[in-house]
Structures are given as C-alpha cells and as structure tokens.
Scaffold this active site. Sequence first.
Site: not given
Ligand SMILES: NC(=O)c1ccc[n+]([C@@H]2O[C@H](COP(=O)([O-])OP(=O)(O)OC[C@H]3O[C@@H](n4cnc5c(N)ncnc54)[C@H](O)[C@@H]3O)[C@@H](O)[C@H]2O)c1
Length: 342
Positions: A124, A148, A152
């Site tokens: 991120s 958080y 990362k």
């Molecule tokens: N959405 C954003 O703005 C953003 C920005 C920067 C980075 N990210 C990173 O990108 C990744 C995806 O983000 P997103 O927005 O799709 O999040 P999200 O929460 O929609 O998706 C994460 C998925 O991982 C699953 N999950 C969580 N813990 C788990 C575990 N222990 N075992 C199995 N499954 C598990 C959840 O059920 C979910 O389906 C994350 O790592 C997040 O930190 C997101």
Amino acid sequence: MHILVSGGLGYIGSHTCLVLLEAGHTISIVDNLINSKIETLEKLRIISTSDFQFYQCDILDYEHLETIVHEGNVDGIIHFAGLKSVGESVSNPLEYYRVNLNTTINLTRLAVKYKIPRFVFSSSATVYGSAKSPLVESQKLLPTTNPYGETKAMCEKILNDASQANPNLGVTLLRYFNPIGAHESGLIGENPNGTPNNLMPYITQVAKGKLEKLKIFGNDYPTNDGTGVRDFIHVMDLAKGHVAAIEKQKSGVQVYNLGTGKGTSVLEIIKTFERVNNLEIPYEFIERRNGDIAEVYANVLKVGKELGWKTERNIEDMCRDAWRFENQNSQYEEEKFSELWK
Ligand SMILES: NC(=O)c1ccc[n+]([C@@H]2O[C@H](COP(=O)([O-])OP(=O)(O)OC[C@H]3O[C@@H](n4cnc5c(N)ncnc54)[C@H](O)[C@@H]3O)[C@@H](O)[C@H]2O)c1
C-alpha cells in the site's frame, strides 16, 4: 499458469480473479470469508465462463493451506488476504500484526517449500508514510502512522529477506493507491460489512439513502479546494496490474506503484459522481482525521516502463461503475432477502 489467489473473494481479489481467468490462467481461490460474502463466488461464476477452484480456508491454518498447495502444482501466488481497516488497526493492533504477518509468513513458507517462483503481494502507498508526492518506489520509506501500515512495511521486509535467502522466489510488491469503482457488470464491487471506511462506498450509500450525509475530513488542507487529494484508481485497472506483474515476474524483488499518477480531491470526486449519475450527495465538513496528509499520488513511470501497464479508466468511469454496483447489489440483496421469507 496456475495461480493461488489468497483473499480472492474480497474487493480487489475478486476483480483480479476475473482478469486472470480472462487471460487464460487457472486459479484457486483461498478465502475464509471474514470480510467477504459467499455470494461473490456465485457472481464470479455468472460473469466468467471459465471454471475455477474455491477453498474456504483460514490462511493462518498452515496445515490446511499446505494440503491445498500440495495438491495444486501452483506456479504463482497473489496474496490479498489480510485485515485492512486503518482505524481498527489502531484500536486492535495485535490482531492486525497476528493476521497480516502470519498469513504472509505461511504463504511465503509454502512458496519456498514447494519452489513456487512467483509471489505478488498487496502492499500500500501507506508505506511511504508522510513523504511528499509524487511518490517514487526507490525513495526511503518513512515510518507509517498506524499499525496497518506497519504490517505492510513488515510484510515487504519479510518477503525481501525470504527472496534473498531463496533466490528461486521472485517477489513483486505492489503498492496500491486508492482503488475505487467496480466491474462493469455491476455484479461485484466494494461491499464492506457495516459502515464503510473508504470514500466511494460511503458516497454510494449516501446516494442510495442508506446513510444520511457524507462526512468529509477537513477542508483546510493546502490543496486547490481544501479537501484531501488522493490517487484514485479503477479496481479493474488495478486488477490488470496484478496480471502483468505475475506474468512478468523476474527473480529477486520488484516494487511497483499502482496508481494513475494524478491526484483528485475528495470534492472533485463528489462533483463528478453527482454529474455523471445525475444526483446530489449531501455532505458536511468535519475535523481533519488523525494521520491524514494533504496529498498522496504516485509516480508511475517505473511500472509503465517495466510492466508495460497503464490505467485506462478515468474518474467518470469509476463513479459510474461504483453507482451501478451499488444499485445492482442493493437489488440483489433485496431479492435474496425476500426469497428467504417466501
Ligand atoms: N482496498 C484498499 O483501499 C487497499 C489499499 C491498499 C492495499 N490494500 C490491500 O489489498 C488487499 C486486498 O484488499 P481488499 O480491499 O480487497 O480487502 P478485502 O477485505 O475486500 O479482501 C480481503 C479478503 O481476504 C480474506 N481474508 C482475510 N483474512 C483471511 C485469512 N486469515 N484467511 C483467508 N482469507 C482471509 C477476506 O475474507 C477478504 O475476502 C489487502 O491486503 C489490503 O490491505 C487494499
């Protein structure tokens, strides 16, 4: 290639799965549904004509995860699974360190053990801390402002060290800016449980009348209109960045920003949303949020040059697609609900 997608039913993961399938890859989704809904699986099967595997598994459960990797002949891993709310990470830091670090360690151990050469990680822009934009991959990382962000930065370090010790493990760290929007079918999009933390689902829920008013954190930043400026990127463009990254994975560690390279203010997003969807969003300004900075946007020269990737969708597309998803999803949920009561 056969790609294991951790967190593949989440917001970014589900869109990436569709692009991977479209590109002809075989995928296995691993998700424990902690922040996603099983309906997303049904919807992926409606949109895509290609079949794929789904495993309901907690990635913290190393033995269960190993049975999946062991039977799979996996060529690459894209690791999305983790917890992602900045605010929650401040009130419950231990859970964020436990989940985000251990999911990454478990998947990396298996990548090393089964000699899986490609590993793409969801990082991120938060790892840049309060550094001045445009943000470049090579710049020194500043301390992040919340647990958080720390997870990362630590996961990036874990993957760097693992790749150095195991030269067969190629790693790509993708630093996302602000993903918004939805798949053009309107079937999948960002659908958080409870009150949204991110701007776009908040706007769409206000537009739908589910929430009364949008609260904007601060209107006294040194920006054009006083509201914060971010680099909003369409989730489908972001998804395509993952496919480019895994297909072009080299040995060692590569780091790329995934953004548009252009900043847009919160007020500009609201005005564009109102214009393209022909409606009004009631909003009010409240105090700045702790840890927020005025401007965050990417330098995207490196990713363009090395992966040949660039964004194709603009802010109007993002606003239109997000609103289409909100409408279709609300209708879908209402129909499901009334079916239950038949
Ligand atoms: N959405 C954003 O703005 C953003 C920005 C920067 C980075 N990210 C990173 O990108 C990744 C995806 O983000 P997103 O927005 O799709 O999040 P999200 O929460 O929609 O998706 C994460 C998925 O991982 C699953 N999950 C969580 N813990 C788990 C575990 N222990 N075992 C199995 N499954 C598990 C959840 O059920 C979910 O389906 C994350 O790592 C997040 O930190 C997101």
